[in-house]
Design a protein around this motif. Structure first.
Motif, PDB file in Angstrom:
ATOM      1  N   ASN A  86       0.824  -1.212   0.000  1.00 42.44           N
ATOM      2  CA  ASN A  86       0.000   0.000   0.000  1.00 42.44           C
ATOM      3  C   ASN A  86       0.853   1.254   0.000  1.00 42.44           C
ATOM      4  OD1 ASN A  86      -2.654   1.420   0.385  1.00 42.44           O
ATOM      5  ND2 ASN A  86      -1.639   2.056   2.268  1.00 42.44           N
ATOM      6  N   ASP A  87       1.896   1.272   0.820  1.00 44.12           N
ATOM      7  CA  ASP A  87       2.758   2.461   0.918  1.00 44.12           C
ATOM      8  C   ASP A  87       3.481   2.740  -0.396  1.00 44.12           C
ATOM      9  OD1 ASP A  87       1.970   2.752   3.534  1.00 44.12           O
ATOM     10  OD2 ASP A  87       3.792   1.876   4.392  1.00 44.12           O
ATOM     11  N   GLY A  90       0.034   1.642  -3.566  1.00 40.15           N
ATOM     12  CA  GLY A  90      -1.336   2.075  -3.314  1.00 40.15           C
ATOM     13  C   GLY A  90      -2.409   1.163  -3.859  1.00 40.15           C
ATOM     14  N   LYS A  91      -2.023  -0.012  -4.364  1.00 41.59           N
ATOM     15  CA  LYS A  91      -2.975  -0.989  -4.899  1.00 41.59           C
ATOM     16  C   LYS A  91      -2.219  -2.278  -5.199  1.00 41.59           C
ATOM     17  CE  LYS A  91      -2.183  -0.346  -9.809  1.00 41.59           C
ATOM     18  NZ  LYS A  91      -2.766  -0.483 -11.154  1.00 41.59           N
ATOM     19  N   LEU A 137      -6.390  -3.901  -1.220  1.00 41.70           N
ATOM     20  CA  LEU A 137      -5.540  -3.413  -2.313  1.00 41.70           C
ATOM     21  C   LEU A 137      -6.034  -3.916  -3.661  1.00 41.70           C
ATOM     22  CD1 LEU A 137      -2.114  -4.042  -0.573  1.00 41.70           C
ATOM     23  CD2 LEU A 137      -3.271  -1.850  -0.839  1.00 41.70           C
TER      24      LEU A 137
END
Length: 253
Positions: A86-87, A90-91, A137
């Motif tokens: 995620n960091d 982002g997906k 995600l």
């Protein structure tokens, strides 16, 4: 054989990526344009995979890899993996939950508790933990795809295969429930039975078998790859990977 889908700019997470089917899925996804997050315990196998992907990129300009040495019995590590993805991105576009262990081929009453517990921890609990970690995600992708590796043992339930068969039946149940939860979303969730394949696990299960009579894991990986396609519409299915062809069926409701 179905042509490889275009996975340009897709982010793909593959567990058990240091050898066997997982190794070749990761390599072929990178060749199809994906950035592969390759997860495995064996650092040497991951580095070999990375070398292959870098060489392919030098030839074609396609594909990259991020290596994640991780033992899937480290449940908190699986949780952190989702946060790290995620960091950075982002997906997540593709999940291939391939990692698994056989345990032992033995009468059910002779299976040691520690062996049974490890089979369930790696094959079932880690898969659930992975799903929980990356489900948000995958939902953020414009075409999230989840591929859970199962086995024909889940249905044949042959003598002496009880722990492994039970674990793969559980994986299929997780996948079908997840697919039903997300049926009205862009996420597609499917299971796949790779069948008998020339892998170390198969050699452990059937030591007297001639490996030359079995399809190479690269063949099976190529047959699994279409399940990662953004064009895929099917969900909640269990596929059988056969060299040169697909067979699919929906389990009874």
């Amino acid at each position: 054989m179905t042509p490889a889908p275009d996975l340009s700019n897709r982010i793909a997470l593959v567990t058990g990526a240091s050898r066997g089917i997982g190794y070749h899925i990761a390599r072929q996804m990178a060749a199809a344009g994906a950035h592969v997050i390759a997860v495995a315990r064996t650092v040497g196998g991951l580095e070999e995979l990375d070398d292959e992907i870098k060489a392919e990129r030098a030839r074609t300009g396609r594909g990259e890899a991020t290596l994640v040495p991780l033992d899937l019995t480290d449940m908190q590590g699986i949780d952190r993996l989702g946060g790290a993805i995620n960091d950075r991105w982002g997906k997540l576009d593709i999940l291939v939950a391939n990692a698994g262990v056989l345990g032992v081929i033995a009468p059910i009453g002779h299976v040691e508790a520690k062996v049974f517990d490890k089979v369930m921890a790696v094959n079932v609990t880690a898969t659930w933990r992975l799903i929980r970690s990356v489900d948000p995600l995958l939902r953020l992708s414009d075409a999230g795809r989840a591929i859970l590796l199962s086995s024909g043992a889940a249905h044949s339930a042959r003598a002496f295969w009880a722990p492994y068969a039970a674990s793969k039946a559980a994986v299929e149940a997780l996948g079908r429930s997840w697919a039903d939860e997300t049926r009205n979303m862009k996420l597609r969730v499917n299971c796949v039975d790779p069948g008998r394949t020339r892998t170390a696990m198969r050699a452990q299960a059937a030591p007297g078998e001639d490996p030359a009579t079995l399809p190479h894991p690269s063949e099976i990986a190529a047959n699994i790859l279409p399940l990662a396609s953004p064009e895929l519409t099917e969900t909640g299915r269990i596929f059988q990977a056969k060299p040169q062809r697909w067979v699919s069926y929906r389990m009874p409701e």
